[in-house]
Every structure is written in C-alpha cells, then in structure tokens.
Scaffold this motif. Sequence first.
Motif, mmCIF file in Angstrom:
data_model
loop_
_atom_site.group_PDB
_atom_site.id
_atom_site.type_symbol
_atom_site.label_atom_id
_atom_site.label_comp_id
_atom_site.label_asym_id
_atom_site.label_seq_id
_atom_site.Cartn_x
_atom_site.Cartn_y
_atom_site.Cartn_z
ATOM 1 N N GLN A 1 36.075 72.027 21.820
ATOM 2 C CA GLN A 1 35.310 71.718 23.028
ATOM 3 C C GLN A 1 34.379 72.868 23.383
ATOM 4 O O GLN A 1 33.218 72.655 23.750
ATOM 5 C CB GLN A 1 36.251 71.436 24.199
ATOM 6 N N ALA A 2 34.879 74.088 23.295
ATOM 7 C CA ALA A 2 34.058 75.259 23.624
ATOM 8 C C ALA A 2 32.863 75.361 22.686
ATOM 9 O O ALA A 2 31.733 75.633 23.124
ATOM 10 C CB ALA A 2 34.907 76.528 23.564
ATOM 11 N N GLU A 3 33.109 75.144 21.400
ATOM 12 C CA GLU A 3 32.005 75.188 20.446
ATOM 13 C C GLU A 3 30.986 74.098 20.758
ATOM 14 O O GLU A 3 29.779 74.327 20.737
ATOM 15 C CB GLU A 3 32.505 75.029 19.015
ATOM 16 N N GLY A 4 31.464 72.918 21.085
ATOM 17 C CA GLY A 4 30.576 71.801 21.418
ATOM 18 C C GLY A 4 29.730 72.056 22.651
ATOM 19 O O GLY A 4 28.623 71.533 22.786
ATOM 20 N N GLN A 5 30.249 72.879 23.538
ATOM 21 C CA GLN A 5 29.529 73.219 24.760
ATOM 22 C C GLN A 5 28.701 74.482 24.613
ATOM 23 O O GLN A 5 28.062 74.922 25.561
ATOM 24 C CB GLN A 5 30.518 73.363 25.915
ATOM 25 N N GLY A 6 28.733 75.083 23.424
ATOM 26 C CA GLY A 6 27.936 76.285 23.176
ATOM 27 C C GLY A 6 28.467 77.528 23.847
ATOM 28 O O GLY A 6 27.709 78.463 24.130
ATOM 29 N N ALA A 7 29.761 77.579 24.079
ATOM 30 C CA ALA A 7 30.359 78.742 24.744
ATOM 31 C C ALA A 7 30.269 79.991 23.866
ATOM 32 O O ALA A 7 30.301 79.906 22.636
ATOM 33 C CB ALA A 7 31.818 78.443 25.076
ATOM 34 N N ASP A 8 30.171 81.128 24.489
ATOM 35 C CA ASP A 8 30.164 82.414 23.794
ATOM 36 C C ASP A 8 31.534 82.648 23.171
ATOM 37 O O ASP A 8 32.554 82.528 23.855
ATOM 38 C CB ASP A 8 29.850 83.520 24.803
ATOM 39 N N TRP A 9 31.567 83.000 21.881
ATOM 40 C CA TRP A 9 32.842 83.160 21.189
ATOM 41 C C TRP A 9 33.708 84.225 21.842
ATOM 42 O O TRP A 9 34.939 84.132 21.806
ATOM 43 C CB TRP A 9 32.630 83.465 19.704
ATOM 44 N N ARG A 10 33.086 85.245 22.426
ATOM 45 C CA ARG A 10 33.866 86.324 23.064
ATOM 46 C C ARG A 10 34.629 85.799 24.280
ATOM 47 O O ARG A 10 35.781 86.171 24.522
ATOM 48 C CB ARG A 10 32.946 87.476 23.449
ATOM 49 N N GLU A 11 33.990 84.934 25.044
ATOM 50 C CA GLU A 11 34.659 84.339 26.201
ATOM 51 C C GLU A 11 35.802 83.431 25.743
ATOM 52 O O GLU A 11 36.890 83.435 26.326
ATOM 53 C CB GLU A 11 33.650 83.541 27.029
ATOM 54 N N VAL A 12 35.562 82.684 24.673
ATOM 55 C CA VAL A 12 36.590 81.797 24.136
ATOM 56 C C VAL A 12 37.766 82.614 23.606
ATOM 57 O O VAL A 12 38.933 82.270 23.842
ATOM 58 C CB VAL A 12 36.003 80.893 23.034
#
Length: 90
Positions: A36-47
């Motif tokens: 979901q995070a990848e799909g939303q373009g979240a920063d990998w560091r935050e994830v």
Amino acid sequence: MTKPQLDPDVADVAPNELALTAYDEQHVVTYIRLLQAEGQGADWREVARIVLHIDPEREPDRALNAYQSHLARAKWVTEEGRLLRGAGSK
C-alpha cells in the motif's frame, strides 16, 4: 496458516525461499502495508520507520536492505506465492 500479527518486528532480511514460510504467514499485514505504501508513493525511509520499526537515520543500510527485501517478498507472495489470493485461485 499461522495467525498473522498486526504489527510484528521484522528480520533484517525477508525470506527468499520458493515456498511460503511461517514468517510470510506471520507478516501478511506487514506485506500489505508495504504494498500500500509503495502504491501511494510513500518515502521508503518513512515506511521503514513505521512499518519495519527500523530508524533509517541511525541504521540506513539495515533499513534499506530490510525495506527492499520485504517489499520484494511482498510482491512475490502476492504474485507467485498466492498467499493473499486464497487457496485454489490462479
């Protein structure tokens, strides 16, 4: 199937076997959150900080390796491992 945990700690590297593991079953929620995070373009560091519980400022290599291996495993379990598709589906 092992009961998945809601917010488990993770290993430094996700499994790399060609079959589903107990670790995969326990980390279904982690995999869903990563996808979901990848799909939303979240920063990998935050994830890494929120989902994997690894601080990328203090442990950048460990955080990035864990993020990449778990995201790759999340894709594998959904595409090849069929963990989230249910038994008998293609």
